[in-house]
Design an enzyme around this catalytic site. Structure first.
Site, PDB file in Angstrom:
ATOM      1  N   GLU A  85     -18.550  77.318  17.317  1.00 49.15           N
ATOM      2  CA  GLU A  85     -18.655  76.160  18.147  1.00 49.15           C
ATOM      3  C   GLU A  85     -19.692  75.440  17.983  1.00 49.15           C
ATOM      4  OE1 GLU A  85     -17.870  77.812  22.837  1.00 49.15           O
ATOM      5  OE2 GLU A  85     -19.148  79.215  21.168  1.00 49.15           O
ATOM      6  N   GLU A 107     -15.049  87.059  21.785  1.00 46.45           N
ATOM      7  CA  GLU A 107     -15.788  86.705  23.401  1.00 46.45           C
ATOM      8  C   GLU A 107     -15.039  87.713  24.035  1.00 46.45           C
ATOM      9  OE1 GLU A 107     -17.420  83.029  21.488  1.00 46.45           O
ATOM     10  OE2 GLU A 107     -15.483  84.032  21.647  1.00 46.45           O
TER      11      GLU A 107
END
Length: 198
Positions: A85, A107
């Site tokens: 990210e 995640e």
């Protein structure tokens, strides 16, 4: 938390320093560009602190995207979760062509979402279905596969990534600074708007 606050200070310093034309993000670690938050360390923190950490990370990413300085990621190593990210928050991403590097958003394996803007940034670079699939399966891919999908801009032998990014940065600093910065902001802001309003 200390690294997050240091990153925040660095981005804010860049934002207000007109002499900084391009920022290069790299890692001193030979195996990892970044894997995001240290999940073990977060487990020892109160929920309120974890919430603040996540919110601060999102704010840093937004500051990078709304600062008229260009950010270039030099990815040599694993680039996972919040680390991917962070790379996506950069304007350009150069990556080393090493099949031992893992790229992904794992995640989901922790029962989480790609919370540091990944759900918003990844579908802006690659198609929606491929981005969603990466997030809901937690698959890891190679740098070459990630480049083919559009996650990275340039693929180089690992030992050439830094030189290639520096060469590109040197080309950018020869251009009119305000025009470069305003192009970046116009593109980033325009992506948030329906085309009929432009």
């Amino acid at each position: 938390m200390d690294v997050l606050l240091e990153l925040q200070r660095a981005v804010e310093t860049v934002r207000f320093d007109e002499d900084v034309r391009v920022v290069l993000f790299g890692s001193a670690n030979e195996k990892f560009f970044s894997t995001g938050f240290d999940i073990q360390a977060l487990q020892d923190e109160p929920a309120r602190q974890v919430g603040y950490a996540s919110q601060t990370s999102k704010e840093i990413i937004m500051k990078m995207r709304t600062t008229d300085t260009l950010f270039i990621a030099m990815v040599n190593g694993h680039c996972m979760g919040g680390g991917l990210e962070l790379a996506l928050a950069c304007d350009f991403r150069f990556v080393g062509n090493d099949d031992d590097y893992n790229v992904g958003m794992p995640e989901i394996h922790l029962g989480l979402i790609a919370g540091e803007a990944g759900t918003q940034l990844l579908p802006r670079y690659i198609d929606r279905s491929t981005a969603l699939r990466m997030m809901i399966t937690g698959e890891t891919i190679t740098p070459e596969e990630a480049t083919d999908r559009g996650i990275f801009d340039e693929l180089h032998p690992p030992e050439e990534v830094e030189d290639a990014a520096l060469e590109f940065a040197e080309e950018i600093v020869q251009k009119p600074n305000l025009a470069v910065g305003h192009n970046k902001l116009a593109v980033n802001e325009g992506l948030e708007l329906p085309s009929r309003t432009l």
